[in-house]
Design a protein around this motif. Structure first.
Motif, PDB file in Angstrom:
ATOM      1  N   PHE A 282     135.728 -55.895  75.384  1.00 25.44           N
ATOM      2  CA  PHE A 282     136.102 -57.026  74.519  1.00 25.44           C
ATOM      3  C   PHE A 282     135.002 -57.182  73.464  1.00 25.44           C
ATOM      4  CE2 PHE A 282     136.742 -61.280  73.052  1.00 25.44           C
ATOM      5  CZ  PHE A 282     138.099 -61.534  73.201  1.00 25.44           C
TER       6      PHE A 282
ATOM      7  N   VAL B 123     133.377 -58.861  70.643  1.00 27.21           N
ATOM      8  CA  VAL B 123     133.429 -60.204  70.054  1.00 27.21           C
ATOM      9  C   VAL B 123     133.245 -60.131  68.540  1.00 27.21           C
ATOM     10  CG1 VAL B 123     132.345 -62.486  70.054  1.00 27.21           C
ATOM     11  CG2 VAL B 123     132.506 -61.178  72.180  1.00 27.21           C
TER      12      VAL B 123
ATOM     13  N   ALA C  74     111.413 -58.753  74.957  1.00 32.59           N
ATOM     14  CA  ALA C  74     112.077 -57.480  74.684  1.00 32.59           C
ATOM     15  C   ALA C  74     111.910 -56.473  75.821  1.00 32.59           C
ATOM     16  CB  ALA C  74     111.580 -56.892  73.351  1.00 32.59           C
ATOM     17  N   THR C  75     111.981 -56.980  77.046  1.00 32.64           N
ATOM     18  CA  THR C  75     111.950 -56.102  78.229  1.00 32.64           C
ATOM     19  C   THR C  75     113.057 -56.549  79.182  1.00 32.64           C
ATOM     20  OG1 THR C  75     110.466 -57.553  79.463  1.00 32.64           O
ATOM     21  CG2 THR C  75     109.426 -55.812  78.154  1.00 32.64           C
ATOM     22  N   VAL C  76     113.322 -55.716  80.178  1.00 28.55           N
ATOM     23  CA  VAL C  76     114.347 -56.043  81.169  1.00 28.55           C
ATOM     24  C   VAL C  76     113.922 -57.294  81.956  1.00 28.55           C
ATOM     25  CG1 VAL C  76     115.495 -55.209  83.257  1.00 28.55           C
ATOM     26  CG2 VAL C  76     115.152 -53.665  81.320  1.00 28.55           C
TER      27      VAL C  76
ATOM     28  N   TYR D  85     126.476 -51.509  68.957  1.00 30.27           N
ATOM     29  CA  TYR D  85     126.319 -52.633  69.891  1.00 30.27           C
ATOM     30  C   TYR D  85     124.856 -52.903  70.219  1.00 30.27           C
ATOM     31  CZ  TYR D  85     131.246 -51.723  70.083  1.00 30.27           C
ATOM     32  OH  TYR D  85     132.553 -51.511  69.718  1.00 30.27           O
TER      33      TYR D  85
ATOM     34  N   GLY E  61     118.942 -63.218  76.767  1.00 28.12           N
ATOM     35  CA  GLY E  61     118.709 -61.850  76.271  1.00 28.12           C
ATOM     36  C   GLY E  61     117.226 -61.641  76.037  1.00 28.12           C
ATOM     37  N   ALA E  62     116.829 -60.387  76.117  1.00 25.37           N
ATOM     38  CA  ALA E  62     115.410 -60.018  76.064  1.00 25.37           C
ATOM     39  C   ALA E  62     114.683 -60.567  74.835  1.00 25.37           C
ATOM     40  CB  ALA E  62     115.307 -58.500  76.085  1.00 25.37           C
TER      41      ALA E  62
ATOM     42  N   TRP F  87     119.145 -45.655  69.198  1.00 30.21           N
ATOM     43  CA  TRP F  87     119.637 -47.020  69.381  1.00 30.21           C
ATOM     44  C   TRP F  87     119.995 -47.688  68.056  1.00 30.21           C
ATOM     45  CZ3 TRP F  87     116.910 -44.666  73.126  1.00 30.21           C
ATOM     46  CH2 TRP F  87     117.355 -44.847  74.415  1.00 30.21           C
TER      47      TRP F  87
ATOM     48  N   TYR G 134     109.634 -39.744  72.677  1.00 34.36           N
ATOM     49  CA  TYR G 134     109.949 -41.148  72.378  1.00 34.36           C
ATOM     50  C   TYR G 134     109.459 -41.452  70.971  1.00 34.36           C
ATOM     51  CZ  TYR G 134     110.397 -46.134  73.616  1.00 34.36           C
ATOM     52  OH  TYR G 134     110.777 -47.444  73.708  1.00 34.36           O
TER      53      TYR G 134
ATOM     54  N   THR H 254     124.253 -63.119  74.926  1.00 32.75           N
ATOM     55  CA  THR H 254     123.108 -62.191  75.047  1.00 32.75           C
ATOM     56  C   THR H 254     123.254 -61.105  73.986  1.00 32.75           C
ATOM     57  OG1 THR H 254     124.164 -60.681  76.615  1.00 32.75           O
ATOM     58  CG2 THR H 254     122.999 -62.544  77.563  1.00 32.75           C
ATOM     59  N   LEU H 255     123.929 -61.452  72.892  1.00 33.11           N
ATOM     60  CA  LEU H 255     124.143 -60.458  71.834  1.00 33.11           C
ATOM     61  C   LEU H 255     122.797 -59.984  71.287  1.00 33.11           C
ATOM     62  CD1 LEU H 255     127.078 -62.275  70.067  1.00 33.11           C
ATOM     63  CD2 LEU H 255     127.199 -59.970  71.043  1.00 33.11           C
TER      64      LEU H 255
HETATM   65  C1  LIG Z   1     114.333 -46.667  74.208  1.00 33.10           C
HETATM   66  C2  LIG Z   1     114.103 -47.956  74.895  1.00 33.10           C
HETATM   67  C3  LIG Z   1     113.243 -47.984  75.972  1.00 33.10           C
HETATM   68  C4  LIG Z   1     113.011 -49.171  76.647  1.00 33.10           C
HETATM   69  N1  LIG Z   1     112.173 -49.150  77.716  1.00 33.10           N
HETATM   70  C5  LIG Z   1     112.018 -50.267  78.446  1.00 33.10           C
HETATM   71  C6  LIG Z   1     111.217 -50.244  79.622  1.00 33.10           C
HETATM   72  O1  LIG Z   1     110.672 -49.214  79.996  1.00 33.10           O
HETATM   73  N2  LIG Z   1     111.097 -51.395  80.333  1.00 33.10           N
HETATM   74  C7  LIG Z   1     111.714 -52.547  79.951  1.00 33.10           C
HETATM   75  O2  LIG Z   1     111.600 -53.552  80.652  1.00 33.10           O
HETATM   76  N3  LIG Z   1     112.465 -52.606  78.824  1.00 33.10           N
HETATM   77  C8  LIG Z   1     112.635 -51.490  78.069  1.00 33.10           C
HETATM   78  N4  LIG Z   1     113.399 -51.527  76.925  1.00 33.10           N
HETATM   79  C9  LIG Z   1     113.963 -52.806  76.492  1.00 33.10           C
HETATM   80  C10 LIG Z   1     115.147 -53.217  77.335  1.00 33.10           C
HETATM   81  O3  LIG Z   1     116.016 -52.102  77.515  1.00 33.10           O
HETATM   82  C11 LIG Z   1     115.903 -54.331  76.623  1.00 33.10           C
HETATM   83  O4  LIG Z   1     115.005 -55.346  76.264  1.00 33.10           O
HETATM   84  C12 LIG Z   1     116.959 -54.940  77.532  1.00 33.10           C
HETATM   85  O5  LIG Z   1     117.841 -53.951  78.022  1.00 33.10           O
HETATM   86  C13 LIG Z   1     117.767 -55.945  76.743  1.00 33.10           C
HETATM   87  O6  LIG Z   1     118.667 -56.581  77.617  1.00 33.10           O
HETATM   88  P1  LIG Z   1     119.667 -57.640  77.032  1.00 33.10           P
HETATM   89  O7  LIG Z   1     120.565 -58.034  78.147  1.00 33.10           O
HETATM   90  O8  LIG Z   1     118.946 -58.700  76.281  1.00 33.10           O
HETATM   91  O9  LIG Z   1     120.482 -56.856  75.895  1.00 33.10           O
HETATM   92  P2  LIG Z   1     121.396 -55.580  76.027  1.00 33.10           P
HETATM   93  O10 LIG Z   1     121.124 -54.825  77.280  1.00 33.10           O
HETATM   94  O11 LIG Z   1     121.291 -54.879  74.712  1.00 33.10           O
HETATM   95  O12 LIG Z   1     122.848 -56.221  76.200  1.00 33.10           O
HETATM   96  C14 LIG Z   1     123.566 -56.704  75.121  1.00 33.10           C
HETATM   97  C15 LIG Z   1     125.018 -56.399  75.391  1.00 33.10           C
HETATM   98  O13 LIG Z   1     125.794 -56.932  74.312  1.00 33.10           O
HETATM   99  C16 LIG Z   1     126.837 -56.022  74.076  1.00 33.10           C
HETATM  100  N5  LIG Z   1     127.388 -56.264  72.747  1.00 33.10           N
HETATM  101  C17 LIG Z   1     126.831 -55.980  71.540  1.00 33.10           C
HETATM  102  N6  LIG Z   1     127.662 -56.354  70.551  1.00 33.10           N
HETATM  103  C18 LIG Z   1     128.760 -56.895  71.141  1.00 33.10           C
HETATM  104  C19 LIG Z   1     129.958 -57.479  70.649  1.00 33.10           C
HETATM  105  N7  LIG Z   1     130.211 -57.601  69.355  1.00 33.10           N
HETATM  106  N8  LIG Z   1     130.864 -57.941  71.556  1.00 33.10           N
HETATM  107  C20 LIG Z   1     130.640 -57.838  72.900  1.00 33.10           C
HETATM  108  N9  LIG Z   1     129.511 -57.327  73.418  1.00 33.10           N
HETATM  109  C21 LIG Z   1     128.587 -56.852  72.546  1.00 33.10           C
HETATM  110  C22 LIG Z   1     126.195 -54.666  74.221  1.00 33.10           C
HETATM  111  O14 LIG Z   1     127.174 -53.673  74.430  1.00 33.10           O
HETATM  112  C23 LIG Z   1     125.322 -54.902  75.432  1.00 33.10           C
HETATM  113  O15 LIG Z   1     126.015 -54.620  76.630  1.00 33.10           O
HETATM  114  C24 LIG Z   1     113.643 -50.368  76.224  1.00 33.10           C
HETATM  115  C25 LIG Z   1     114.520 -50.350  75.138  1.00 33.10           C
HETATM  116  C26 LIG Z   1     114.755 -49.144  74.471  1.00 33.10           C
HETATM  117  C27 LIG Z   1     115.703 -49.129  73.310  1.00 33.10           C
END
Ligand SMILES: Cc1cc2nc3c(=O)[nH]c(=O)nc-3n(C[C@H](O)[C@H](O)[C@H](O)COP(=O)(O)OP(=O)(O)OC[C@H]3O[C@@H](n4cnc5c(N)ncnc54)[C@H](O)[C@@H]3O)c2cc1C
Length: 335
Positions: A114, A116, A313-315, A272, A303-304, A267, A223, A144-145
């Motif tokens: 879906f 958005v 900006a981490t998990v 997305y 969201g991160a 990325w 990386y 969490t966009l």
């Molecule tokens: C290369 C890389 C390495 C990383 N390494 C690490 C690490 O080692 N350790 C660590 O802790 N963090 C790491 N991070 C950061 C971490 O991955 C992110 O901070 C975390 O995953 C973000 O989680 P989130 O839930 O905020 O966002 P996301 O996981 O980005 O979730 C956002 C969601 O929104 C969805 N979405 C986007 N647009 C729409 C839309 N229009 N409609 C519906 N859904 C939509 C996406 O599909 C996604 O599922 C790394 C990031 C990258 C890019």
């Protein structure tokens, strides 16, 4: 290993050079409260780092953060916990991060696919619509966009987001991050190699994926952050592989670099995500709290990129914001 512009050298040897010593105090200097928020470039110039010390100082800012020295704000670097990230131990989830998502999603009905397009928010609830006008409504919702998606204007908000949130979005930079994961026929790097940090060349950092797991597959991850990631993203996948193999020859001239398989992930090219992760511009202090603020009726923010308690900006940061936003939802529903 570390490459300060002359190919990879073992870290203690590279740091033994007197020119590098000046940079050793950088973490202490960064931890000292700054009177004004300045850019990383201004900070480096004020500290007077030159030559190898300057290369090391630049790597402190741009190895992880996907941006330029001019765009990175010192205060945001500190508030986001990047100092902690760079000076503490790394850890990983052995079975992969997917396990965490599986655990959180256990027993929850998740609707995939879906996309958005519009979000209507009020004090009574939230309605989301996709491009075809399909609708989902709820008494409350959590966004969490990714910041890259929000900045790009891919989502229309009705009413418009408050000015504080729009300013916060402008104050964050969602930078390019790219990864090339390569499996080789045999290892051509030293057995004790964990990683190569590069001040120059097309790649920011290489790491030996199965470091310490004797006899495992020979896999390297390349990386890439910021301008270097943006430059590689312009190339075809084959060109990226050729460029990276050439760079590896510079670090490890001996041995066969026969690549068996690879996977390239960019990325910034993902609609997305629209970038890897964010950092704060100079003068952006508090932007994450403003983005996180529950000031859009029953639409809450997680969201991160909204993390203020954990490293942003981490998990772990994302997880903590989910807990925070869900308690805001409960509070709003029980009010
Ligand atoms: C290369 C890389 C390495 C990383 N390494 C690490 C690490 O080692 N350790 C660590 O802790 N963090 C790491 N991070 C950061 C971490 O991955 C992110 O901070 C975390 O995953 C973000 O989680 P989130 O839930 O905020 O966002 P996301 O996981 O980005 O979730 C956002 C969601 O929104 C969805 N979405 C986007 N647009 C729409 C839309 N229009 N409609 C519906 N859904 C939509 C996406 O599909 C996604 O599922 C790394 C990031 C990258 C890019």
């Amino acid at each position: 290993m570390i490459d300060l512009g002359e190919g990879g050298r073992w870290l203690p040897l590279a740091l033994a050079h007197p020119q590098a010593w000046h940079a050793f105090g950088i973490f202490r200097r960064l931890a000292t409260p700054q009177p004004h928020d300045i850019s990383a470039r201004h900070f480096i110039e004020r500290c007077g780092y030159r030559g190898r010390a300057r290369s090391l100082a630049e790597m402190v800012f741009t190895s992880h953060l996907p941006g330029s020295l001019d765009d990175i704000g010192i205060q945001g670097f500190i508030d986001d916990g990047i100092l902690e990230l760079e000076t503490s131990m790394d850890y990983r989830i052995n079975q992969g991060h997917d396990k965490l998502i599986e655990h959180i999603g256990n027993g929850i009905q998740v609707e995939f696919g879906f996309v958005v397009r519009t979000i209507e928010w009020s004090e009574d609830g939230v309605v989301i619509r996709d491009v075809a006008g399909h609708e989902r409504s709820a008494r409350a919702a959590i966004s969490t966009l990714p910041v890259g998606v929000l900045q790009n204007g891919a989502i229309s908000f009705r009413p418009e987001l408050p000015e504080a949130k729009r300013t916060a979005l402008r104050q964050m930079v969602m930078g390019p991050v790219l990864k090339l994961i390569m499996r080789f026929e045999e290892p051509f790097w030293p057995r004790r190699l964990a990683a190569v940090y590069c001040a120059s060349g097309p790649i920011t950092l290489y790491w030996n994926v199965f470091y310490g797991a004797g006899g495992a597959m020979p896999v390297l991850t390349a990386y890439c952050t910021g301008a270097r990631a943006a430059a590689l993203a312009e190339l075809s996948e084959e060109e990226v592989v050729t460029r990276v193999l050439g760079d590896l020859r510079r670090h490890f001239p001996r041995g066969s670099r026969r690549i068996i398989a690879w996977r390239l992930v960019d990325w910034s090219g993902d609609p997305y995500a629209r970038g890897g992760y964010t950092f704060l511009r100079p003068g952006a202090r508090g932007a994450r709290a403003r983005l996180a603020a529950p000031d859009t009726g029953r639409l809450m923010w997680a969201g991160a990129e909204t993390a203020t308690e954990q490293i942003a900006a981490t998990v772990a940061g994302a997880y903590a914001t989910g807990l925070r936003a869900s308690s805001e939802v409960l509070e709003a529903l029980n009010a």
